[in-house]
Design an enzyme around this catalytic site. Structure first.
Site, PDB file in Angstrom:
ATOM      1  N   SER A 221       0.835  -1.194   0.000  1.00  0.00           N
ATOM      2  CA  SER A 221       0.000   0.000   0.000  1.00  0.00           C
ATOM      3  C   SER A 221       0.870   1.245   0.000  1.00  0.00           C
ATOM      4  O   SER A 221       1.589   1.513   0.968  1.00  0.00           O
ATOM      5  CB  SER A 221      -0.910   0.010   1.231  1.00  0.00           C
ATOM      6  OG  SER A 221      -1.527   1.271   1.343  1.00  0.00           O
TER       7      SER A 221
ATOM      8  N   HIS B  10      -1.349  -1.315  -4.231  1.00  0.00           N
ATOM      9  CA  HIS B  10      -2.595  -0.921  -3.556  1.00  0.00           C
ATOM     10  C   HIS B  10      -2.598   0.586  -3.322  1.00  0.00           C
ATOM     11  O   HIS B  10      -1.639   1.148  -2.784  1.00  0.00           O
ATOM     12  CB  HIS B  10      -2.714  -1.678  -2.232  1.00  0.00           C
ATOM     13  CG  HIS B  10      -4.029  -1.486  -1.537  1.00  0.00           C
ATOM     14  ND1 HIS B  10      -5.156  -2.199  -1.874  1.00  0.00           N
ATOM     15  CD2 HIS B  10      -4.396  -0.666  -0.526  1.00  0.00           C
ATOM     16  CE1 HIS B  10      -6.159  -1.831  -1.093  1.00  0.00           C
ATOM     17  NE2 HIS B  10      -5.726  -0.889  -0.263  1.00  0.00           N
TER      18      HIS B  10
ATOM     19  N   ASP C  90      -4.818   3.814  -1.828  1.00  0.00           N
ATOM     20  CA  ASP C  90      -5.913   4.203  -0.942  1.00  0.00           C
ATOM     21  C   ASP C  90      -6.350   5.639  -1.194  1.00  0.00           C
ATOM     22  O   ASP C  90      -5.597   6.571  -0.925  1.00  0.00           O
ATOM     23  CB  ASP C  90      -5.451   4.084   0.519  1.00  0.00           C
ATOM     24  CG  ASP C  90      -5.258   2.636   0.936  1.00  0.00           C
ATOM     25  OD1 ASP C  90      -6.193   1.841   0.750  1.00  0.00           O
ATOM     26  OD2 ASP C  90      -4.170   2.300   1.436  1.00  0.00           O
TER      27      ASP C  90
ATOM     28  N   MET D  40      -8.835   8.542  -0.062  1.00  0.00           N
ATOM     29  CA  MET D  40      -9.672   8.932   1.085  1.00  0.00           C
ATOM     30  C   MET D  40     -10.153  10.361   0.902  1.00  0.00           C
ATOM     31  O   MET D  40      -9.360  11.238   0.533  1.00  0.00           O
ATOM     32  CB  MET D  40      -8.852   8.852   2.372  1.00  0.00           C
ATOM     33  CG  MET D  40      -8.226   7.499   2.616  1.00  0.00           C
ATOM     34  SD  MET D  40      -7.259   7.523   4.130  1.00  0.00           S
ATOM     35  CE  MET D  40      -6.599   5.841   4.111  1.00  0.00           C
TER      36      MET D  40
ATOM     37  N   HIS E  12      -8.468   1.414  -3.993  1.00  0.00           N
ATOM     38  CA  HIS E  12      -9.432   1.235  -2.902  1.00  0.00           C
ATOM     39  C   HIS E  12     -10.034   2.597  -2.584  1.00  0.00           C
ATOM     40  O   HIS E  12      -9.366   3.447  -2.000  1.00  0.00           O
ATOM     41  CB  HIS E  12      -8.667   0.636  -1.701  1.00  0.00           C
ATOM     42  CG  HIS E  12      -9.461   0.521  -0.443  1.00  0.00           C
ATOM     43  ND1 HIS E  12      -8.867   0.308   0.791  1.00  0.00           N
ATOM     44  CD2 HIS E  12     -10.794   0.568  -0.211  1.00  0.00           C
ATOM     45  CE1 HIS E  12      -9.807   0.234   1.722  1.00  0.00           C
ATOM     46  NE2 HIS E  12     -10.983   0.399   1.154  1.00  0.00           N
TER      47      HIS E  12
ATOM     48  N   MET F 202     -12.133   5.029  -0.583  1.00  0.00           N
ATOM     49  CA  MET F 202     -12.806   5.292   0.691  1.00  0.00           C
ATOM     50  C   MET F 202     -13.438   6.666   0.570  1.00  0.00           C
ATOM     51  O   MET F 202     -12.998   7.650   1.178  1.00  0.00           O
ATOM     52  CB  MET F 202     -11.777   5.227   1.844  1.00  0.00           C
ATOM     53  CG  MET F 202     -11.384   3.791   2.167  1.00  0.00           C
ATOM     54  SD  MET F 202      -9.814   3.674   3.027  1.00  0.00           S
ATOM     55  CE  MET F 202      -8.719   3.644   1.621  1.00  0.00           C
TER      56      MET F 202
ATOM     57  N   MET G 227     -11.830  -5.352   5.287  1.00  0.00           N
ATOM     58  CA  MET G 227     -11.047  -4.442   6.130  1.00  0.00           C
ATOM     59  C   MET G 227     -10.758  -5.093   7.478  1.00  0.00           C
ATOM     60  O   MET G 227     -11.676  -5.506   8.184  1.00  0.00           O
ATOM     61  CB  MET G 227     -11.799  -3.120   6.351  1.00  0.00           C
ATOM     62  CG  MET G 227     -11.998  -2.267   5.110  1.00  0.00           C
ATOM     63  SD  MET G 227     -10.502  -1.932   4.174  1.00  0.00           S
ATOM     64  CE  MET G 227      -9.479  -1.110   5.390  1.00  0.00           C
TER      65      MET G 227
ATOM     66  N   ASP H 227      -7.020  -6.120   4.259  1.00  0.00           N
ATOM     67  CA  ASP H 227      -6.446  -4.776   4.235  1.00  0.00           C
ATOM     68  C   ASP H 227      -6.416  -4.166   5.633  1.00  0.00           C
ATOM     69  O   ASP H 227      -7.464  -3.832   6.193  1.00  0.00           O
ATOM     70  CB  ASP H 227      -7.271  -3.904   3.280  1.00  0.00           C
ATOM     71  CG  ASP H 227      -6.620  -2.563   3.024  1.00  0.00           C
ATOM     72  OD1 ASP H 227      -5.468  -2.362   3.454  1.00  0.00           O
ATOM     73  OD2 ASP H 227      -7.282  -1.716   2.389  1.00  0.00           O
TER      74      ASP H 227
HETATM   75  C1  DX5 Z   1      -6.495   1.765   5.585  1.00  0.00           C
HETATM   76  C2  DX5 Z   1      -6.042   1.443   4.185  1.00  0.00           C
HETATM   77  C3  DX5 Z   1      -4.966   0.432   4.107  1.00  0.00           C
HETATM   78  C4  DX5 Z   1      -3.645   0.867   4.709  1.00  0.00           C
HETATM   79  C5  DX5 Z   1      -2.945  -0.374   5.174  1.00  0.00           C
HETATM   80  O1  DX5 Z   1      -7.570   2.638   5.526  1.00  0.00           O
HETATM   81  O2  DX5 Z   1      -7.127   0.959   3.428  1.00  0.00           O
HETATM   82  O3  DX5 Z   1      -4.759   0.000   2.767  1.00  0.00           O
HETATM   83  O4  DX5 Z   1      -2.816   1.542   3.796  1.00  0.00           O
HETATM   84  O5  DX5 Z   1      -1.819   0.024   5.877  1.00  0.00           O
HETATM   85  P1  DX5 Z   1      -1.179  -0.873   7.016  1.00  0.00           P
HETATM   86  O6  DX5 Z   1      -0.717  -2.134   6.374  1.00  0.00           O
HETATM   87  O7  DX5 Z   1      -0.082  -0.023   7.521  1.00  0.00           O
HETATM   88  O8  DX5 Z   1      -2.261  -1.133   8.053  1.00  0.00           O
HETATM   89 ZN    ZN Z   2      -6.714   0.000   1.403  1.00  0.00          ZN
END
Ligand code: DX5
Ligand code: ZN
Length: 217
Positions: A8, A33, A35, A37, A66, A68, A137, A175
């Site tokens: 990620s 990956h 993220d 947000m 991903h 969010m 998650m 994740d």
């Molecule tokens: C959390 C994200 C994850 C995050 C995982 O909201 O969706 O993908 O980057 O990071 P680690 O492995 O550090 O928990």
């Molecule tokens: Zn994620």
């Protein structure tokens, strides 16, 4: 079969994003990956389309995006244009999830559905046959570096059962909070894809960590 490993980039050094992507290219990682947000669906803002476009320029592996964000259906086409290969939306953020899944697939991407720790796996029963990925998650989304929620193991097993009952080909992605200790029991329970942020990027040798995760099982 060895797991699919998806580092990620949320945990990477954003000031050196190109070299981080090159590191992933040269490693045994399978996917990247990403993220996204929005500060509304989750209490944090990460990055959006321009950054994904910049990553795509250097990436030699599929981008596993991903989302969010609220109303993810508004941006499906845009994420495809900037280079997403797999697009996951949250079940908790999607009012017309079935339609959104069809739209993701029609635009040429693989369709994923992400579910929060509080959402039961059974909510997926009427879409599981249509999707390519479930992003389960194992932390509350919003931040990297959080502690893995142990109840996730039960959810992996339940999801595995649902997938086989419905003859689905969806992969199970875990994740949040994944490290070497969690990886083996997760794979034994039926996980296919491991996302790892801090465990990879805070290590002195990220490639070696990816290699270790890849060789479990
Ligand atoms: C959390 C994200 C994850 C995050 C995982 O909201 O969706 O993908 O980057 O990071 P680690 O492995 O550090 O928990
Ligand atoms: Zn994620």
């Amino acid at each position: 079969m060895s797991p699919i490993i998806a580092p990620s980039v949320l945990a990477s050094d954003f000031a050196n994003l190109q070299s981080e992507i090159i590191m992933i290219n040269e490693s045994q990682a399978d996917w990247i990956h990403i993220d996204v947000m929005d500060g509304v669906f989750v209490p944090n803002i990460s990055f959006g389309m321009p950054v994904i476009k910049a990553i795509k320029k250097h990436a030699q592996k599929p981008l596993d995006v991903h989302l969010m964000i609220v109303q993810p259906e508004r941006y499906i086409e845009t994420f495809r244009e900037v280079g997403a290969d797999i697009l996951s939306v949250h079940i908790e953020a999607s009012t017309h999830l079935h339609r959104t899944i069809q739209q993701i697939k029609a635009s040429g991407m693989k369709a994923g559905v992400a579910i929060n720790p509080h959402s039961p796996v059974s909510l997926l029963q009427d879409v599981i046959a249509d999707i390519d990925l479930v992003c389960l998650m194992s932390v509350n989304p919003g931040f990297g570096g959080q502690k893995f929620i142990e109840h996730t193991y039960h959810k992996v097993a339940e999801l595995k059962k649902l997938i086989s009952e419905r003859k689905s080909s969806a992969l199970i992605e875990i994740d949040g909070g994944v490290n070497q200790d969690k990886a083996k029991p997760l794979l034994e329970a039926g996980a296919d894809v491991l996302v790892a942020g801090n465990f990879v990027f805070s290590a002195p040798n990220p490639k070696a960590v990816i290699q270790r995760l890849k060789s479990i099982r």
